[in-house]
Write an enzyme that holds these catalytic residues in place. Sequence first.
Site, PDB file in Angstrom:
ATOM      1  N   GLU A 422       1.002  -1.028  -0.015  1.00 20.16           N
ATOM      2  CA  GLU A 422       0.199  -0.273   0.025  1.00 20.16           C
ATOM      3  C   GLU A 422       1.318   1.327   0.001  1.00 20.16           C
ATOM      4  O   GLU A 422       0.873   2.480   0.924  1.00 20.16           O
ATOM      5  CB  GLU A 422      -0.883   0.142   0.815  1.00 20.16           C
ATOM      6  CG  GLU A 422       0.481  -0.173   3.318  1.00 20.16           C
ATOM      7  CD  GLU A 422      -1.191   0.319   3.426  1.00 20.16           C
ATOM      8  OE1 GLU A 422      -1.885   0.369   3.545  1.00 20.16           O
ATOM      9  OE2 GLU A 422      -1.432  -0.483   4.603  1.00 20.16           O
ATOM     10  N   GLU A 431       3.942   8.632  -4.427  1.00 15.70           N
ATOM     11  CA  GLU A 431       5.103   7.829  -2.938  1.00 15.70           C
ATOM     12  C   GLU A 431       5.715   6.854  -3.600  1.00 15.70           C
ATOM     13  O   GLU A 431       6.361   6.256  -2.694  1.00 15.70           O
ATOM     14  CB  GLU A 431       4.270   7.986  -1.692  1.00 15.70           C
ATOM     15  CG  GLU A 431       2.505   9.272  -1.039  1.00 15.70           C
ATOM     16  CD  GLU A 431       2.308   8.523  -0.191  1.00 15.70           C
ATOM     17  OE1 GLU A 431       2.115   7.533   0.310  1.00 15.70           O
ATOM     18  OE2 GLU A 431       0.878   9.218  -0.012  1.00 15.70           O
TER      19      GLU A 431
END
Lengths: 624, 624
Positions: A422, A431
Site C-alpha cells: 500500500e 509516493e
Amino acid sequence: MSRKPKNCGLDVAVASNLNATIQLAHDCGYNFVCVPLAHPMLRRDMKTRDVDAVKGRWVRTDLVLGASEWQYRVVPRLSPWLNLDSPNEAFRKNSEEIFLQELQFAHHLGIRGIVMDLHQRHNPNLAQCLNKRLHTETSTYLREEIWLQIPTSSRATNSYRNDVIETDDESEEDTWHWWNDVRLMCQSHARLMVVLELTADLPEEGLLDRWHGEPIELLIVPTSIFLTNKGGFPTLSKAHQRFVMKCALRNTAVLVSGANRHGSLKHYIQYIRNLYQKAEVPPSRQHDAGFEDTLQMPLQPLADHLESFTYEVFEKDPVKYSEYGNAVYKALLDRVPESEAATATQVIMVVGAGRGPLVTQSILAAKEAKRNVRIYAVEKNPNAVQTLLDLKKEDWGEIVTVVHTDMRKWNAPEKCDILVSELLGSFGDNELSPECLDGAQVFLKDDGISIPSSYRSFIQPMMSMKYYNEARNLKLNHHHPTGNFEQTYVVALGSSYMIAPVQQLFEFVHPNKSPAIDNSRYKSLKFTAQEDSTMYGFTGYFDTTLYKDVRLSIVPETFSVGMFSWFPVYIPIQEPIYVRKGEIIEVVFWRRHDEKRVWYEWCITNPRISGIHNVNGRSSAMNL
Amino acid sequence: MSRKPKNCGLDVAVASNLNATIQLAHDCGYNFVCVPLAHPMLRRDMKTRDVDAVKGRWVRTDLVLGASEWQYRVVPRLSPWLNLDSPNEAFRKNSEEIFLQELQFAHHLGIRGIVMDLHQRHNPNLAQCLNKRLHTETSTYLREEIWLQIPTSSRATNSYRNDVIETDDESEEDTWHWWNDVRLMCQSHARLMVVLELTADLPEEGLLDRWHGEPIELLIVPTSIFLTNKGGFPTLSKAHQRFVMKCALRNTAVLVSGANRHGSLKHYIQYIRNLYQKAEVPPSRQHDAGFEDTLQMPLQPLADHLESFTYEVFEKDPVKYSEYGNAVYKALLDRVPESEAATATQVIMVVGAGRGPLVTQSILAAKEAKRNVRIYAVEKNPNAVQTLLDLKKEDWGEIVTVVHTDMRKWNAPEKCDILVSELLGSFGDNELSPECLDGAQVFLKDDGISIPSSYRSFIQPMMSMKYYNEARNLKLNHHHPTGNFEQTYVVALGSSYMIAPVQQLFEFVHPNKSPAIDNSRYKSLKFTAQEDSTMYGFTGYFDTTLYKDVRLSIVPETFSVGMFSWFPVYIPIQEPIYVRKGEIIEVVFWRRHDEKRVWYEWCITNPRISGIHNVNGRSSAMNL
C-alpha cells in the site's frame, strides 16, 4: 455533521439608530447587521454631484458601539452610488475620494470587511483604487477585507435593488465577469472576496455552480425572492433551494435583505437554517469535516518514517483494508484450486507492512479462502517493526516472518506468490510506488500477483482562488521565487469549481515485465472548458485495481464510498489563466527522475502557453 | 557609422578535417564555421532508430582544437534528426538522451552556443528538455546558449535543407510560432536565441519585420537563394536585400550556408558586407550608436543634482536649443510690436537653467528679434549655479540675474512675460515638469507664455524579448519581487518590433489655468495587433509644442531629425502576453501622486487581464 451558516446577518437599508437595529436583528435570530457606512441623515447624494461632498460630517460617531461590536455585529456598506469608472471625470474623481475616505473610516472602526456593490463589468479604475487599499501596509494588525457584491443575474428583478440600472432582457450579462475582471486586475488578492446576491431569475446551473470556485464571503438572500407556502411561511423555489444547499456544504454566511413580507424577519433565517441542515454531502466529501480547503504537504513515506499517529489514522479506514482483504482472498482462490487447498502453501509478502494491517487482512483472507499461507512482513521503519514483532508474538504466530529492511535492497530467502503493498498517494504514483515495487518484484514468482496490479492518476482543470492564495501565502522554504506554485498539495475539496471533466493521466502496472523499466512519463491532455472561467491549477486523483474487479478510487465519479485515506491533490499554476467556454485547455505533464529524485513538471500549451513548472524538480521532488 | 556583421560564419555540412575547414573558411573571409557536433564518420543514423546509439564513440576528440578556437572559431550543430516530440516513444527517448549527451559535450568544449534545427511547431517535450539544460546550475562560469534555427518560411525550397519535411503550399505555416511556443514554455529564457534562416520564398514584410523583436543571434543566408548578376557575381533579390539591410542596423552575425555556386565562397560574404554598409539608419536612430538595446535608468533631475558630464552631453544637441531659441524669438515678436521694440522690455525667466544654454538662446533670440529683455536664470543645483555666475560675468552681463533656488519655492521680485523651461523627460511629464511649472507659473503674468506650452506622452505595444530579459536580470534594489517590471527604462531601440501604431496617452498644457490643478491622469487606449506577436511591454515617447508651430518630437513618425537628447522609454509588463493578429490590445495607464511622489501604474485589460503594475508606486516613483 450538521451544516449551518457561519454567520447570519440582516441587511438594513437605513439604520438611524444602530444599537436598536442590532437588537432588532438579534431578536429575530441574526447575529450581525449590514448597514451603509455613511449615516443616512448625512448621506451625500450622487445626483447633486457635489465635488465637495468629501468635506464635512458624513458618518455616525464610532462611539455608538464598542470596538468588538463594530467588528462582530456590523458589516458596513460603501455608498452605493460610487462609480469610480464614471465617464464624467469630476464625478469619477469625487467617487475616488469618497471611496478612500469611507474605506479609511471602515479601517478606523476595525471592521472585518466592507461591502461594495458592483454595477457593471468595466471597473479598471476601481481595481486601481482597490489595489491602493489592499496593498497599503499599515502598522496595525487590522487588515479589513473588501467584499464585492455581485448579483447572480444582471436583470434587476430584485425590487429592493433600485440602484441597479435596468437593462433589457436581451442585454443579459454574465455577472461573473464583473468579479473576474476586477480580481484579475487585483492579482487575485486574498482580501478581495465575493458577496453573492441571489436574484429572482437565476442563470442556468452550470453558471451558478461556477461561483463555488470563488471566495464567497456572504450569500445575500433577498426577501423578495421568497415564495409563500400554504402555511403563510416563506419558501424558496427549487432552483434557489438547490443553490443554497450547495452553499451549505461550505457553511457560507448568509445575509437576508429587503422588507419583511412574511410576518417576522425570523422566518427567513429559520428557513435557510433548515435548508442548510437538509443539505446532502456527496460521498467523496463525507469525511472532509474540519479539513476542507486546508492545504497540506503530501507525505514522503519513503524518505521519512511515518509516526504512530499517522499509522493509526489510516488504519481506521473502513473500506480500504477490507478491499485489500477481498483482493487477497480472490487471488488465493485463483492460484490454488480447491483440490490443492490442503497441501499447497502460498507465500505472501507484504512490502511496506507498516504496523501490520495488510498482514492481518491477508491472514483473515486466507482463513476465509481456506488456503495455507506463509507471510513475510517487510518494513523499513524500525519503529513500526517493533509493532510488527509484538503482533507476531500476540496474534499472528509462526506463519508471519518480520523483516526489517528496505524492500528495494532485500535479499529474500524465497520468491512469493502474492506481493501486497500500500504505497499509493493521492496522485497514485506520487509516493514512489512504481520505484519501490520495481525493486520488490525481483522476489515475485514469474506468474505471481501484485496487489495492487495497477493504478492510474487523473487530473482536471479547476478554479479556486482560495487554494491559489493559500498556496501563495504559505511560508515554505523554496529556493525558487515561484516555488509555492511548483509543488502539489493535499486538500479536501470545498471552495472549488471543476472547469472540465476528469481525464486519466499516467498508468503503472505491476509486475512490470518490460525489459528496460522506465517510470518516466510524458502525456498531453485536452480538456474543453464548460464555462468561461479562470483556471488556478488542477485537482489530481487516483484509482487502483487491487486485483481483477477489486478497486479503490478517489475519483469523484467512481469514489469508494466511506473511504477516507486519501484527499485529492491541488496542483497549482503560477499565473491564473482565463478560459472561455468551449475553449480547449491543453496541458502537458511529465514524470521525470534522476538518480536521487522523482518529480513532476507541468505546462499549459493552450489557450495560452505557460512556462513549464518545476523545471528539473527545482521546487519539489520525491526523494528515492 | 559603418555597419558590419558582428561575425561571419560558414555553415559546413560535413567537416572531416576541422582545422582544414576553419582555414578554408578563413581564407574566404569567414571567421568561424558551423559544423555538426557529431563526427560525420561516427554519425548515428535516425533511420536505424538505434536505442543504443547513445553508447560508444560518436564525436571527434576535443584535442583537435585549442579551447579558444572551440569558443571563437566553431559553432556546433546538434544532430539534425533529433525529434524530442516524436510520437514514437522509443525514438523520442533516444532523441532525449542524445540531445543531452550532445549538449553536455558542447558544454565540455566550452562553446558559446549550439545550433539546433526546429522542424515543427509542436515542441513541448523539447522545451522541457531545453529547460533542463538552461536551468542546470554549473559550478563553472561557462553557460552556453542554445540557438534555435527557424526558417523564415515553412516551404522547404532551400535545396540544401533536405532534412525538412516537404509540405504543400497550402499548409504554409507561420514559422515564427515554432519559436514563440518554445520560448514561452521556456519562460523567455535569456540564453535561448534565434538562428534565422532566410528561405527563397519570403513571407510578407510585416511578418518578416516581426523577427526584429526577437533575439536573432545568427542570420543564415543560403547560397541557394542568391541570384547571379551580369558579372557572374552573387546578388540577392530586392526583398532579401531589404531584410538583410534591416538586420544590418543591429550588426547581426551572418552565416553563409550551402554549396559554392559562384566561383568562390568569398563572394557571398563580400556581398553581404556591402549590403550592411549600404543600410540606411532611420532618423530616429541616427544617434543610437553604442547605446542600442542597453536599458538605462531614467534621470530624476528634480530629486538629484545632475553632474557636469550630463549637462555637457545634452548641451551639444544641435536641434533642441536652436528650436528653443526659435520659440523665444517668435514669442518676443508676438508680445512686442515693432513700434514698441525700443521702449518695452520683456522679462524672461529660465527655470531650471542648468549651465545656461536656454539663457544663451534667449539672449540670441532677443538680439535676432531686436527686442529688449531682462532674464532671470533660476537653478536649484548649487554646482550649476557656479557656471551660471561665471557666464554672467564673462558673457551675459547685467541683463541676466542668477537666482539659486527651487522654482517651486521662489519668491520672485516681479512677474515674467515668458517662462522658459526644459524639464521634459523621454516620456514627457516623467521628470515632473507639470508639478514644477505649476509652482513656477505663479510668477508668470496672466497673459504670459510658457515655453513649452504643452507636451504629450505616447505609447505603443511592443515585442522585445531582449529588453524583457535585460529588465528581468538587472540587479536593482526593489522591495517587490517583480519590481524590475514596475519601472520605466530609457533605451535606444534596436531589438524590438512594434505591434501596433503609436497612440497619444497624456497631455499637459502650460500655464495651467484650471481652478483646481490636478496632474493625475487616467486613460485607456485600444490598439490593434498587426500580426500574431508576443507583447513584452510598451515603448513610450513624447512630443512638445514649445510655442505655436515650434515643436520637438521623439515619436518616430514626427521625429526632430538630428536631435539626440532623448531616447524612448521601455515600459515592461510582468508576464509576456501573446496576441493574435487583429486582436484588440486594451491598456490602462494612470499617473498618480501623493504628497511626496508621482508615479505611473499600468494594466492590460484585453486580450487578457494583467494585474495592475506598480501599485501605489511600490517599485518606482518620481520624488517631488
